[in-house]
Design a protein around this motif. Structure first.
Motif, PDB file in Angstrom:
ATOM      1  N   ALA A 171      51.262 -12.188   6.605  1.00 61.92           N
ATOM      2  CA  ALA A 171      50.908 -11.720   7.951  1.00 61.92           C
ATOM      3  C   ALA A 171      51.990 -12.080   8.962  1.00 61.92           C
ATOM      4  O   ALA A 171      52.315 -11.281   9.853  1.00 61.92           O
ATOM      5  CB  ALA A 171      49.565 -12.325   8.370  1.00 61.92           C
ATOM      6  N   LEU A 172      52.575 -13.267   8.852  1.00 59.95           N
ATOM      7  CA  LEU A 172      53.633 -13.674   9.773  1.00 59.95           C
ATOM      8  C   LEU A 172      54.877 -12.809   9.613  1.00 59.95           C
ATOM      9  O   LEU A 172      55.489 -12.380  10.596  1.00 59.95           O
ATOM     10  CB  LEU A 172      53.990 -15.144   9.544  1.00 59.95           C
ATOM     11  CG  LEU A 172      52.946 -16.178   9.983  1.00 59.95           C
ATOM     12  CD1 LEU A 172      53.422 -17.576   9.634  1.00 59.95           C
ATOM     13  CD2 LEU A 172      52.666 -16.065  11.468  1.00 59.95           C
ATOM     14  N   ILE A 173      55.264 -12.552   8.363  1.00 60.35           N
ATOM     15  CA  ILE A 173      56.425 -11.672   8.122  1.00 60.35           C
ATOM     16  C   ILE A 173      56.151 -10.276   8.664  1.00 60.35           C
ATOM     17  O   ILE A 173      57.034  -9.619   9.236  1.00 60.35           O
ATOM     18  CB  ILE A 173      56.749 -11.639   6.624  1.00 60.35           C
ATOM     19  CG1 ILE A 173      57.191 -13.033   6.148  1.00 60.35           C
ATOM     20  CG2 ILE A 173      57.831 -10.610   6.315  1.00 60.35           C
ATOM     21  CD1 ILE A 173      57.399 -13.129   4.656  1.00 60.35           C
ATOM     22  N   HIS A 174      54.918  -9.824   8.506  1.00 60.07           N
ATOM     23  CA  HIS A 174      54.502  -8.527   9.040  1.00 60.07           C
ATOM     24  C   HIS A 174      54.677  -8.494  10.559  1.00 60.07           C
ATOM     25  O   HIS A 174      55.235  -7.532  11.122  1.00 60.07           O
ATOM     26  CB  HIS A 174      53.043  -8.303   8.642  1.00 60.07           C
ATOM     27  CG  HIS A 174      52.351  -7.190   9.342  1.00 60.07           C
ATOM     28  ND1 HIS A 174      51.694  -7.356  10.552  1.00 60.07           N
ATOM     29  CD2 HIS A 174      52.195  -5.877   9.028  1.00 60.07           C
ATOM     30  CE1 HIS A 174      51.168  -6.211  10.935  1.00 60.07           C
ATOM     31  NE2 HIS A 174      51.455  -5.301  10.032  1.00 60.07           N
ATOM     32  N   ASP A 175      54.256  -9.547  11.243  1.00 57.70           N
ATOM     33  CA  ASP A 175      54.361  -9.599  12.708  1.00 57.70           C
ATOM     34  C   ASP A 175      55.818  -9.650  13.167  1.00 57.70           C
ATOM     35  O   ASP A 175      56.199  -8.968  14.131  1.00 57.70           O
ATOM     36  CB  ASP A 175      53.600 -10.805  13.237  1.00 57.70           C
ATOM     37  CG  ASP A 175      52.114 -10.751  12.894  1.00 57.70           C
ATOM     38  OD1 ASP A 175      51.631  -9.651  12.582  1.00 57.70           O
ATOM     39  OD2 ASP A 175      51.453 -11.805  12.937  1.00 57.70           O
ATOM     40  N   ILE A 176      56.631 -10.463  12.499  1.00 55.90           N
ATOM     41  CA  ILE A 176      58.038 -10.579  12.880  1.00 55.90           C
ATOM     42  C   ILE A 176      58.766  -9.261  12.679  1.00 55.90           C
ATOM     43  O   ILE A 176      59.553  -8.819  13.530  1.00 55.90           O
ATOM     44  CB  ILE A 176      58.718 -11.699  12.068  1.00 55.90           C
ATOM     45  CG1 ILE A 176      58.158 -13.057  12.471  1.00 55.90           C
ATOM     46  CG2 ILE A 176      60.226 -11.691  12.294  1.00 55.90           C
ATOM     47  CD1 ILE A 176      58.705 -14.195  11.651  1.00 55.90           C
ATOM     48  N   THR A 177      58.509  -8.607  11.551  1.00 57.70           N
ATOM     49  CA  THR A 177      59.194  -7.340  11.257  1.00 57.70           C
ATOM     50  C   THR A 177      58.851  -6.279  12.282  1.00 57.70           C
ATOM     51  O   THR A 177      59.735  -5.561  12.780  1.00 57.70           O
ATOM     52  CB  THR A 177      58.813  -6.856   9.847  1.00 57.70           C
ATOM     53  OG1 THR A 177      59.114  -7.878   8.895  1.00 57.70           O
ATOM     54  CG2 THR A 177      59.579  -5.593   9.490  1.00 57.70           C
ATOM     55  N   ILE A 178      57.570  -6.168  12.622  1.00 62.34           N
ATOM     56  CA  ILE A 178      57.157  -5.159  13.599  1.00 62.34           C
ATOM     57  C   ILE A 178      57.763  -5.456  14.973  1.00 62.34           C
ATOM     58  O   ILE A 178      58.275  -4.551  15.653  1.00 62.34           O
ATOM     59  CB  ILE A 178      55.623  -5.100  13.680  1.00 62.34           C
ATOM     60  CG1 ILE A 178      55.053  -4.519  12.386  1.00 62.34           C
ATOM     61  CG2 ILE A 178      55.175  -4.264  14.871  1.00 62.34           C
ATOM     62  CD1 ILE A 178      53.553  -4.467  12.342  1.00 62.34           C
ATOM     63  N   LEU A 280      56.358 -11.152  23.373  1.00 68.62           N
ATOM     64  CA  LEU A 280      55.002 -11.680  23.485  1.00 68.62           C
ATOM     65  C   LEU A 280      53.961 -10.574  23.388  1.00 68.62           C
ATOM     66  O   LEU A 280      52.954 -10.709  22.690  1.00 68.62           O
ATOM     67  CB  LEU A 280      54.844 -12.432  24.809  1.00 68.62           C
ATOM     68  CG  LEU A 280      55.528 -13.789  24.919  1.00 68.62           C
ATOM     69  CD1 LEU A 280      55.373 -14.334  26.334  1.00 68.62           C
ATOM     70  CD2 LEU A 280      54.963 -14.770  23.910  1.00 68.62           C
ATOM     71  N   PHE A 281      54.193  -9.470  24.087  1.00 70.12           N
ATOM     72  CA  PHE A 281      53.206  -8.385  24.118  1.00 70.12           C
ATOM     73  C   PHE A 281      53.026  -7.773  22.727  1.00 70.12           C
ATOM     74  O   PHE A 281      51.902  -7.640  22.232  1.00 70.12           O
ATOM     75  CB  PHE A 281      53.648  -7.315  25.112  1.00 70.12           C
ATOM     76  CG  PHE A 281      52.632  -6.232  25.330  1.00 70.12           C
ATOM     77  CD1 PHE A 281      51.590  -6.408  26.218  1.00 70.12           C
ATOM     78  CD2 PHE A 281      52.715  -5.031  24.638  1.00 70.12           C
ATOM     79  CE1 PHE A 281      50.633  -5.420  26.412  1.00 70.12           C
ATOM     80  CE2 PHE A 281      51.772  -4.038  24.830  1.00 70.12           C
ATOM     81  CZ  PHE A 281      50.729  -4.227  25.718  1.00 70.12           C
ATOM     82  N   VAL A 282      54.131  -7.407  22.098  1.00 66.89           N
ATOM     83  CA  VAL A 282      54.042  -6.791  20.766  1.00 66.89           C
ATOM     84  C   VAL A 282      53.541  -7.803  19.745  1.00 66.89           C
ATOM     85  O   VAL A 282      52.704  -7.488  18.888  1.00 66.89           O
ATOM     86  CB  VAL A 282      55.414  -6.225  20.348  1.00 66.89           C
ATOM     87  CG1 VAL A 282      55.351  -5.671  18.933  1.00 66.89           C
ATOM     88  CG2 VAL A 282      55.863  -5.161  21.321  1.00 66.89           C
ATOM     89  N   GLY A 283      54.038  -9.029  19.825  1.00 67.65           N
ATOM     90  CA  GLY A 283      53.642 -10.039  18.853  1.00 67.65           C
ATOM     91  C   GLY A 283      52.178 -10.414  18.935  1.00 67.65           C
ATOM     92  O   GLY A 283      51.520 -10.612  17.911  1.00 67.65           O
ATOM     93  N   LEU A 284      51.633 -10.515  20.147  1.00 65.70           N
ATOM     94  CA  LEU A 284      50.217 -10.839  20.299  1.00 65.70           C
ATOM     95  C   LEU A 284      49.338  -9.747  19.705  1.00 65.70           C
ATOM     96  O   LEU A 284      48.356 -10.036  19.004  1.00 65.70           O
ATOM     97  CB  LEU A 284      49.879 -11.052  21.776  1.00 65.70           C
ATOM     98  CG  LEU A 284      50.412 -12.318  22.435  1.00 65.70           C
ATOM     99  CD1 LEU A 284      50.116 -12.306  23.930  1.00 65.70           C
ATOM    100  CD2 LEU A 284      49.834 -13.553  21.788  1.00 65.70           C
ATOM    101  N   ALA A 285      49.674  -8.501  19.989  1.00 63.75           N
ATOM    102  CA  ALA A 285      48.895  -7.394  19.436  1.00 63.75           C
ATOM    103  C   ALA A 285      49.017  -7.338  17.914  1.00 63.75           C
ATOM    104  O   ALA A 285      48.020  -7.171  17.198  1.00 63.75           O
ATOM    105  CB  ALA A 285      49.354  -6.076  20.059  1.00 63.75           C
ATOM    106  N   ALA A 286      50.246  -7.486  17.396  1.00 66.00           N
ATOM    107  CA  ALA A 286      50.452  -7.456  15.946  1.00 66.00           C
ATOM    108  C   ALA A 286      49.775  -8.643  15.270  1.00 66.00           C
ATOM    109  O   ALA A 286      49.228  -8.512  14.169  1.00 66.00           O
ATOM    110  CB  ALA A 286      51.948  -7.440  15.633  1.00 66.00           C
TER     111      ALA A 286
END
Length: 369
Positions: A171-178, A280-286
């Motif tokens: 899940a963390l790799i998914h968030d960082i990549t997005i 922050l915005f994209v990462g929080l949503a992802a």
């Protein structure tokens, strides 16, 4: 708000719910599609690295410089021969950022800018960043991210189990990549503030994930002693039980970040807020998405491969099949018509009996009547 609270209570009690785990292939497909798009964006456009990572110079003009941003960009590009980023600060000064130049070139560019902007060269502040220092900062950032990942996996493996640690890492790799892919597609500059934002949203993503994992661990302590729920069923109940909480915390966190990004960076023109606010915005949503749709369904997939969970699933499904068969049998019996109404009516009341020839015998008189 009361309706939302009632919904949260009903979700927590299991009275209503959505089958997140059962529809996990849909969420996996959506995540893979978004991740591929992000990777393509990174490969095609690449990241717009700031001078902190690739070296360069930042020139700050005096206050109330009477030159527009577009005109200053033209002057800076003509003077340096490189792409430039110009931002207008709150006091009316200009921040001119030029990447990939050394100290000798910076002095010439400063003198050229002073002539074009019609200001004194001594009043232009120049901050230089060497390429070696920028590379050093980039390496430290990657090292910090790698150490963070390792510590997270170790902690989750000890506090929960290795399957949950693997799911959280995915899940963390998914968030960082997005997040990095959107940075590449949008073209925002990557600065140390971006790295800070990434580390912040990773912690927030883990917060949501750990909340669900804790509920799942609590509800599956003696799971093999019952035959009512499979592991996937309980995982789905854990997601639904914490769903409203995750949505509320995410919305509350997104509101101020959205204010920084869209109002501060967009409307007010404070471009320096974009680097940290976008991450922050994209990462929080992802992070909220991955904790609900990726991490917990992945744990259920991994756990269902265990022999004990396979045996439990067989017992649960067999019990459900038997209950369904009994219910169908009961319904079939209830729908069968009662044929007793067509039978001959029962005789009620006295009936005429044939006269017995021995009637009267054994009486004291011995006579017939």
């Amino acid at each position: 708000m009361s309706k939302l609270g009632n919904l949260g209570a009903r979700l927590h009690r299991g009275e209503v719910g959505y089958d997140f785990v059962g529809n996990r292939k849909i969420w996996y497909g959506i995540s893979i599609l978004i991740t591929i798009t992000a990777i393509v964006g990174l490969a095609v456009r690449g990241l717009n690295m700031g001078i902190e990572f690739q070296g360069g110079a930042v020139f700050t003009t005096p206050k109330h410089t009477n030159v527009s941003v577009s005109q200053a960009e033209t002057y800076a590009q003509d003077a340096s021969g490189h792409d430039t980023i110009v931002q207008k600060l709150g006091d009316g000064s200009l921040r001119i950022q030029i990447a990939g130049i050394d100290t000798g070139a910076a002095d010439k560019i400063k003198d050229k800018l002073a002539g074009d902007l019609k200001v004194d060269a001594e009043k232009i502040n120049a901050d230089l960043v060497g390429p070696s220092w920028g590379e050093h900062i980039a390496n430290k950032a990657w090292q910090g991210l790698a150490i963070f990942m390792v510590l997270v996996v170790i902690y989750l493996a000890i506090a929960f189990e290795w399957r949950m640690a693997v799911a959280a890492l995915v899940a963390l790799i998914h968030d960082i990549t997005i997040t990095t892919g959107i940075y590449a597609l949008v073209g925002f500059e990557v600065t140390p503030g971006t790295v800070i934002g990434l580390l912040t949203i990773l912690g927030y993503s883990l917060y949501d994930t750990v909340v669900v994992f804790d509920s799942l661990k609590e509800q599956t302590k003696d799971i093999t002693r019952q035959t009512r729920w499979t592991y996937s069923d309980i995982a789905n109940r854990s997601i639904n039980g914490t769903l409203v909480r995750s949505i509320n915390t995410t919305v509350v966190a997104l509101l101020p970040v959205a204010g920084l990004l869209f109002i501060g960076g967009g409307v007010l023109g404070a471009g320096m807020l974009n680097d940290i606010s976008l991450s922050l915005f994209v990462g929080l949503a992802a992070g909220a998405y991955s904790s609900i749709f990726i991490a917990t369904p992945l744990v259920a997939d991994l756990k269902e491969r265990e022999p004990q969970m396979k045996a439990l699933r067989k017992r649960v499904l067999a019990k459900r099949a038997k209950a369904a068969a009994d219910e169908e049998t009961a319904e079939a019996r209830a729908t069968v018509p009662d044929d007793s109404e067509d039978a001959a009516p029962a005789v009620v009341g006295p009936r005429d009996q044939p006269v017995s020839r021995t009637r009267g015998r054994g009486r004291p008189s011995g006579k017939r009547r």
